[in-house]
Design an enzyme around this catalytic site. Structure first.
Site, PDB file in Angstrom:
ATOM      1  CG  HIS A   1      -5.202  -2.635  -0.290  1.00  0.00           C
ATOM      2  ND1 HIS A   1      -4.589  -2.137  -1.385  1.00  0.00           N
ATOM      3  CD2 HIS A   1      -4.924  -2.057   0.991  1.00  0.00           C
ATOM      4  CE1 HIS A   1      -3.685  -1.220  -1.038  1.00  0.00           C
ATOM      5  NE2 HIS A   1      -3.841  -1.209   0.269  1.00  0.00           N
TER       6      HIS A   1
ATOM      7  CB  SER B   1      -1.049  -0.049   1.214  1.00  0.00           C
ATOM      8  OG  SER B   1      -1.983   0.971   0.970  1.00  0.00           O
TER       9      SER B   1
ATOM     10  CG  ASP C   1      -6.050  -2.985  -4.159  1.00  0.00           C
ATOM     11  OD1 ASP C   1      -6.816  -2.279  -3.747  1.00  0.00           O
ATOM     12  OD2 ASP C   1      -4.775  -2.860  -4.034  1.00  0.00           O
TER      13      ASP C   1
END
Length: 655
Positions: free
Chosen positions: A630, A517, A598
């Site tokens: 994600h 991320s 995602d």
């Protein structure tokens, strides 16, 4: 022996502890892994709160049973289960007998709350808000379409990992008793999800002590939903009726809880609109009418969750200097007292009659166990799942260290030794970078980024809580906004240098950096701005191009806050910290990992990263998951993820 990825995947996971009304028992959920079926399944367990006997398993159905909620008389547990083919409410009598299905509605039941008077359940179901009946929603879902095209008139078009189809999670009251009754639609016409998507649960819903009123947190969607963090509290009669808005704060209000007497309503609130990592403060007001007041406003920590110990004291958890600690907050004067539980991450505290506390806790060397804490005593473990496996394992020892980071400010970090650490030997480094970016490497047992996996493979794990991390005061958290590539990078550089100087057994010539991320963003940023330091890089779901990220992500409040506005308002801000503009400097081998579902960091960001690496001729590899978001959630995918990552590290750091 050192812990492996299979050990991590197969660990049983304790969650959702719920003390009985008299405090004698604690019901909880235990998740086990069926590797052959490639899924986790959950069962209900029960343990006496005094630890006098071992826990016993309450349910054994092959389907998942979860969300145990006590009946007010303490004689049974309501819970959710998919055992009838869809998620429905069931009730298990604890005096003996089989579980009985309570609801048989045509839609999946989501969040579950039991009214304190025992006369109603409050549940959520996904419906088309324009429908007056559940049958209307099921008929619309079953209707044949003229094609598979989706039509939208406003954002969100997709959220987290799901495309929107017009349905919203809404609240219903289920009458109980001998006669029962049809579900009562409590929130018709409300243009939002209750609980909120994608992570909200029944912590956003509560019922007054007299059982008459449902209070919930909701965000009116309208046209501003993707760039609004404004949640307010609403009240509705449990038998149906007009909504009453309780709060007018332009930022977040959430997690309402009634005091034991029912005379006080408490909740958590933020001050700044659009900032999802603002400090959550404790708010209270008299019920049913009162003026909202902040409690302990000088407590410079963001409260993660809380419950009432009595009418004047709440038990709250908050990130604090690399841990999640337990605090007692007195409402009348705002005093805050830390309750000592030992090192680690405290979860779901609840008070028992008489003042004892039941909670979950884990650490970098232990999965979650349940504990009881009596005044003046040491914590007593109530559960000990995974004991046979844990007794086989050797974990890497860990310690926290500090150094002078950006702006000359103190920065904290963790170091985990290799599980087979031997004095005098040199060890390669897995340099882990957390996401968020307003997050933290706290002292917990993580099931996706667990440093013991690297320690088990012979690496030292170094984890820096750079500027922007949570648990060190709100000013430290705020400092990353507008500084994505500056202060955090400086902290990472200084933190690594400090570790190499302080621990002579670290091999500064064999280091790989890994992140997901924002951590994946930082991997891309490092590739162009610290290009000659690492032997290899691992980028999971990382941002490649800040501008295209804005136009394809779903929660626009995040990027607009972090970069000061939209790309057309603040083009220089988006360009300033854009890794895509530094690809000409890239040279380090990189493993790129992305999930096709995602929608937070859309998969094209990972594909673009891999394309840039390949076109530059840099050794690179792409691991693509078609059915992950994600995160990586499926057990077999997790095993593949760890195998690819450890193989990549070995390829570039092996002697």
């Amino acid at each position: 022996r050192p812990m492996t990825a299979e050990d991590l995947v197969m660990m049983d996971r304790v969650s959702d502890p719920r003390p009985s009304p008299d405090g004698a028992w604690v019901a909880y959920v235990l998740r086990s892994t069926d590797l052959e079926a490639d899924r986790g399944r959950t069962d209900l367990w029960l343990v006496p709160s005094d630890g006098s006997t071992q826990p016993r398993q309450l349910t054994t159905h092959e389907a998942s049973d979860y969300s145990p909620r006590w009946s007010p008389d303490g004689k049974g547990l309501y819970f959710l289960s998919s055992r009838s083919g869809s998620s429905q409410v069931w009730r298990l009598p604890l005096g003996g007998g089989e579980a009985r299905q309570i609801t048989d509605v045509p839609l999946d039941v989501g969040a579950l709350v039991v009214a304190p008077d025992g006369r109603h359940l409050v549940v959520s179901m996904e419906v088309f808000p324009s429908c007056d009946t559940l049958a209307c929603t099921t008929e619309r879902l079953a209707a044949e379409s003229t094609g598979d095209g989706l039509v939208f008139d406003r954002l969100f078009v997709r959220h987290w990992d799901t495309w929107k189809d017009g349905r919203r999670a809404h609240l219903f009251a289920i009458p109980l008793g001998d006669k029962g009754g049809e579900p009562i639609f409590l929130t018709p016409g409300f243009d939002g999800d209750i609980p909120s998507k994608p992570f909200g649960g029944d912590e956003e819903i509560t019922v007054s002590r007299d059982g008459a009123t449902v209070v919930f947190a909701g965000r009116v969607a309208g046209t501003t939903e993707p760039w609004s963090t404004n949640f307010d509290l609403y009240a509705v009669p449990i038998g149906g009726g007009a909504l009453r808005q309780l709060t007018r704060n332009p930022a977040l209000d959430s997690m309402p809880v009634f005091s034991p007497s029912g005379r006080t309503l408490a909740w958590l609130a933020m001050e700044r609109p659009m900032f999802e990592s603002d400090r959550k403060r404790l708010m209270v007001q008299s019920w049913p009418e009162g003026t909202p007041q902040v409690v302990a406003d000088d407590f410079d920590r963001s409260i993660g969750g809380f419950s009432f110990a009595d009418d004047n004291v709440v038990l709250a958890t908050a990130q604090n200097i690399g841990e999640v600690d337990l605090f007692a907050i007195t409402l009348v004067d705002g005093t805050v007292r830390e309750i000592e539980t030992g090192a680690g991450h405290v979860r779901s505290p609840s008070a028992l009659p008489g003042g004892s506390i039941v909670y979950g806790q884990d650490s970098l060397t232990s999965p979650v166990h349940l504990y009881r804490l009596d005044a003046g005593s040491e914590p007593m473990a109530l559960t000990d799942h995974n004991r046979a496996r844990l007794d086989e394992l050797t974990f890497g020892e860990y310690e926290q260290f500090t150094f002078s980071g950006a702006r000359g400010e103190t920065v904290y970090a963790y170091l985990v030794k290799p599980a087979d650490y031997t004095p005098g030997q040199q060890y390669p480094i897995a340099f882990l970078i957390h996401g968020g970016p307003q997050g933290s490497f706290d002292d917990d047992f993580h099931y996706r980024w667990n440093p013991q996996i690297y320690a088990g493979a012979g690496y030292a794990a170094v984890m820096v809580d750079f500027h922007g991390s949570t648990g060190y005061g709100q000013a430290f958290t705020d400092s990353i906004t507008g500084e994505w590539g500056s202060l955090p990078l400086e902290d990472l550089q200084k933190g690594l240098d400090h570790a190499l100087g302080a621990y002579s057994w670290l091999d500064g010539e064999r280091i790989c950096a890994l992140g997901a991320s924002y951590g994946g963003y930082m991997i891309n940023w490092i590739a162009g701005n610290w290009a000659d330091r690492f032997d290899c890089l691992v980028n999971h779901d990382g941002l490649f191009d800040t501008r295209s990220m804005y136009y394809t992500t779903e929660e626009l409040w995040f990027v607009e806050w972090e970069f000061g506005g939209t790309p057309w308002q603040m083009p220089e801000s988006y360009a300033r910290w854009n890794p895509a503009l530094d690809v000409d400097k890239w040279q380090t081998p990189m493993l790129v990992i992305h999930g096709e579902l995602d929608f937070r960091v859309p998969p094209e960001q990972g594909l673009a990263t891999f394309t840039a690496l390949q076109r530059r001729g840099i050794p690179s590899r792409l691991l693509w998951f078609h059915e992950e978001n994600h995160w990586v959630l499926k057990p077999k995918n997790s095993l593949q993820w760890h195998a690819e990552v450890l193989s990549w590290l070995e390829q570039w750091t092996g002697e």
